[in-house]
Write a protein that holds these residues in place. Structure first.
Motif, PDB file in Angstrom:
ATOM      1  N   TYR A   4       0.762  -1.071  -0.146  1.00 26.63           N
ATOM      2  CA  TYR A   4      -0.120   0.062   0.152  1.00 26.63           C
ATOM      3  C   TYR A   4       0.751   1.401  -0.131  1.00 26.63           C
ATOM      4  N   GLU A   5       0.469   2.257  -0.782  1.00 27.51           N
ATOM      5  CA  GLU A   5       1.313   3.463  -0.793  1.00 27.51           C
ATOM      6  C   GLU A   5       0.605   4.621  -0.048  1.00 27.51           C
ATOM      7  N   TYR A   6       1.517   5.252   0.956  1.00 30.05           N
ATOM      8  CA  TYR A   6       0.781   6.270   1.574  1.00 30.05           C
ATOM      9  C   TYR A   6       1.715   7.498   1.498  1.00 30.05           C
ATOM     10  N   ARG A   7       1.175   8.983   1.983  1.00 33.03           N
ATOM     11  CA  ARG A   7       1.807   9.953   1.536  1.00 33.03           C
ATOM     12  C   ARG A   7       1.644  10.671   3.041  1.00 33.03           C
ATOM     13  N   CYS A   8       2.922  11.220   3.632  1.00 37.79           N
ATOM     14  CA  CYS A   8       2.847  12.030   4.874  1.00 37.79           C
ATOM     15  C   CYS A   8       2.463  13.316   4.787  1.00 37.79           C
ATOM     16  N   THR A  14       6.348  10.051   0.228  1.00 33.27           N
ATOM     17  CA  THR A  14       5.522   9.155  -0.324  1.00 33.27           C
ATOM     18  C   THR A  14       6.207   7.657   0.134  1.00 33.27           C
ATOM     19  N   PHE A  15       5.680   6.966   0.746  1.00 31.99           N
ATOM     20  CA  PHE A  15       6.420   5.474   1.082  1.00 31.99           C
ATOM     21  C   PHE A  15       5.274   4.506   0.989  1.00 31.99           C
ATOM     22  N   GLU A  16       5.614   3.309   0.830  1.00 29.89           N
ATOM     23  CA  GLU A  16       5.140   1.854   0.569  1.00 29.89           C
ATOM     24  C   GLU A  16       5.181   1.030   1.781  1.00 29.89           C
ATOM     25  N   LEU A  17       4.034   0.544   2.158  1.00 31.46           N
ATOM     26  CA  LEU A  17       4.252  -0.634   3.224  1.00 31.46           C
ATOM     27  C   LEU A  17       3.634  -1.894   2.556  1.00 31.46           C
ATOM     28  N   SER A  18       4.070  -3.039   3.074  1.00 32.96           N
ATOM     29  CA  SER A  18       3.598  -4.312   2.864  1.00 32.96           C
ATOM     30  C   SER A  18       2.752  -4.561   4.190  1.00 32.96           C
ATOM     31  N   ARG A  19       1.457  -4.746   3.921  1.00 39.23           N
ATOM     32  CA  ARG A  19       0.551  -5.462   5.227  1.00 39.23           C
ATOM     33  C   ARG A  19      -0.414  -6.192   4.590  1.00 39.23           C
ATOM     34  N   PRO A  20      -1.127  -6.936   5.689  1.00 40.51           N
ATOM     35  CA  PRO A  20      -2.130  -7.757   5.367  1.00 40.51           C
ATOM     36  C   PRO A  20      -3.332  -6.968   4.666  1.00 40.51           C
ATOM     37  N   MET A  21      -4.355  -7.429   3.967  1.00 39.93           N
ATOM     38  CA  MET A  21      -5.380  -6.276   3.804  1.00 39.93           C
ATOM     39  C   MET A  21      -6.371  -6.295   4.946  1.00 39.93           C
ATOM     40  N   SER A  22      -6.329  -6.839   5.934  1.00 38.99           N
ATOM     41  CA  SER A  22      -7.189  -6.675   7.029  1.00 38.99           C
ATOM     42  C   SER A  22      -6.469  -5.461   7.850  1.00 38.99           C
ATOM     43  N   GLU A  23      -5.252  -4.915   7.609  1.00 35.08           N
ATOM     44  CA  GLU A  23      -4.679  -3.810   8.320  1.00 35.08           C
ATOM     45  C   GLU A  23      -4.534  -2.537   7.165  1.00 35.08           C
ATOM     46  N   SER A  24      -5.269  -2.741   5.835  1.00 34.46           N
ATOM     47  CA  SER A  24      -4.851  -1.695   5.080  1.00 34.46           C
ATOM     48  C   SER A  24      -5.418  -0.352   5.299  1.00 34.46           C
ATOM     49  N   ALA A  25      -6.322  -0.286   6.062  1.00 40.36           N
ATOM     50  CA  ALA A  25      -6.832   1.109   6.786  1.00 40.36           C
ATOM     51  C   ALA A  25      -6.408   1.603   8.030  1.00 40.36           C
ATOM     52  N   ALA A  26      -5.601   0.802   8.739  1.00 39.45           N
ATOM     53  CA  ALA A  26      -4.954   1.130   9.838  1.00 39.45           C
ATOM     54  C   ALA A  26      -3.908   2.176   9.665  1.00 39.45           C
TER      55      ALA A  26
END
Length: 67
Positions: A4-8, A14-26
Motif C-alpha cells: 500500500y502507498e501512503y503520503r505523509c 510518499t512511501f509503501e508498506l507491505s501489510r495484510p489486507m485486514s490492516e490496509s486502513a490502519a
C-alpha cells in the motif's frame, strides 16, 4: 502480501508498506516518524508468466471481411 502507498501530510514523503489486507486502513507512520499520513489510491499491477490470449481472427477488421 499486498503493498500500500501512503503520503505523509507533515513532510510530503510518499512511501509503501507491505501489510495484510485486514490492516490496509490502519494508521501508518512515515519513515521520518510522522503520524499524519493518508493512504493513496494506486493502480494495481498484476504480473504473471501467461502469454496474452491468442486472437481468433474474428471480427470485421481482424477477419478480413472489410473490402
Amino acid at each position: 502480501m499486498p503493498r500500500y502507498e501512503y503520503r505523509c501530510r507533515s513532510c510530503g514523503d510518499t512511501f509503501e508498506l507491505s501489510r495484510p489486507m485486514s490492516e490496509s486502513a490502519a494508521p501508518a507512520e512515515c519513515p521520518a516518524g510522522h503520524a499524519d499520513t493518508v493512504k493513496l489510491l494506486s493502480t494495481v499491477a498484476v504480473g504473471g508468466s501467461s502469454p496474452a490470449p491468442a486472437s481468433s481472427g474474428g471480427g470485421c477488421c481482424g477477419g478480413g471481411c472489410c473490402g
